[in-house]
Design an enzyme around this catalytic site. Structure first.
Site, PDB file in Angstrom:
ATOM      1  CB  CYS A  33      -0.889  -0.014   1.249  1.00 40.19           C
ATOM      2  SG  CYS A  33      -1.953   1.427   1.434  1.00 40.19           S
ATOM      3  N   GLY A  34       0.366   2.303  -0.589  1.00 38.40           N
ATOM      4  CA  GLY A  34       1.079   3.580  -0.573  1.00 38.40           C
ATOM      5  C   GLY A  34       1.230   4.157   0.825  1.00 38.40           C
TER       6      GLY A  34
END
Length: 184
Positions: free
Chosen positions: A60-61
């Site tokens: 995930c960012g």
């Protein structure tokens, strides 16, 4: 000495509303998460301590928040805080790994030393019972993406919810943890 009915009911209400004492599991103590490789992490084993439960994803960012979560664990762990990462495939399947590979990636890439559970659903009909309970406790404050944070108080009640963009070092999270640790 006679106690009137109204006074008796008021006393009963007071006792019913009183938080659990330190060492009692409270409502959250009913839940356990599977560990990668077997076994379970029972929240009852953490009774009397605040717990920060965070749904995570290694791809995930927001994965850099692992470092901030580790910072909270390092700063407050000896005082009683437990941070628990709950990897979830629910948001864009950004947790591509399984089992112990998730915990290993979090350790290797982000220095994580706090507990990491097995991959778990956090929303929908298949959501883990903890997340269904949390949604009942904090409607409208449920995970909308990875890195949603729930703070369980020392008494086992759900004290706060913090949305994904709220960084673990945010003063709102830190002050909520300090408030829970300050209660003895």
């Amino acid at each position: 000495m006679t106690i009137r009915r109204r006074e008796c009911l008021a006393l009963l209400a007071l006792f019913a509303a009183a938080p659990a004492r330190a060492g009692e599991a409270g409502p959250a103590g009913a839940f356990a998460f599977d560990k990668p490789g077997g076994g379970s992490l029972a929240l009852a084993d953490l009774a009397g301590k605040p717990i920060l439960v965070v749904n995570t994803a290694t791809a995930c960012g927001f994965a850099p928040q692992f470092a901030g979560l580790q910072g909270l664990w390092t700063r407050f762990g000896e005082r009683g805080l437990t941070v628990i990462a709950v990897p979830s495939p629910d948001f864009g399947n950004q947790e591509p790994l399984d089992g112990t590979a998730i915990a290993e990636a979090a350790r290797k890439n982000h220095g994580v030393t706090f507990p990491v559970t097995d991959k778990t659903h956090v929303r929908g009909a298949g959501a883990h019972p903890f997340y269904r309970w949390a949604a009942e406790q904090k409607p409208g404050q449920t995970p909308q993406w990875n890195f949603h944070k729930y703070l369980v108080g020392r008494d086992g009640t759900l004290r706060a919810a913090f949305a994904t963009p709220v960084d673990p070092s945010d003063p709102r999270i830190v002050s909520a943890i300090v408030a829970e640790l300050g209660q003895a």
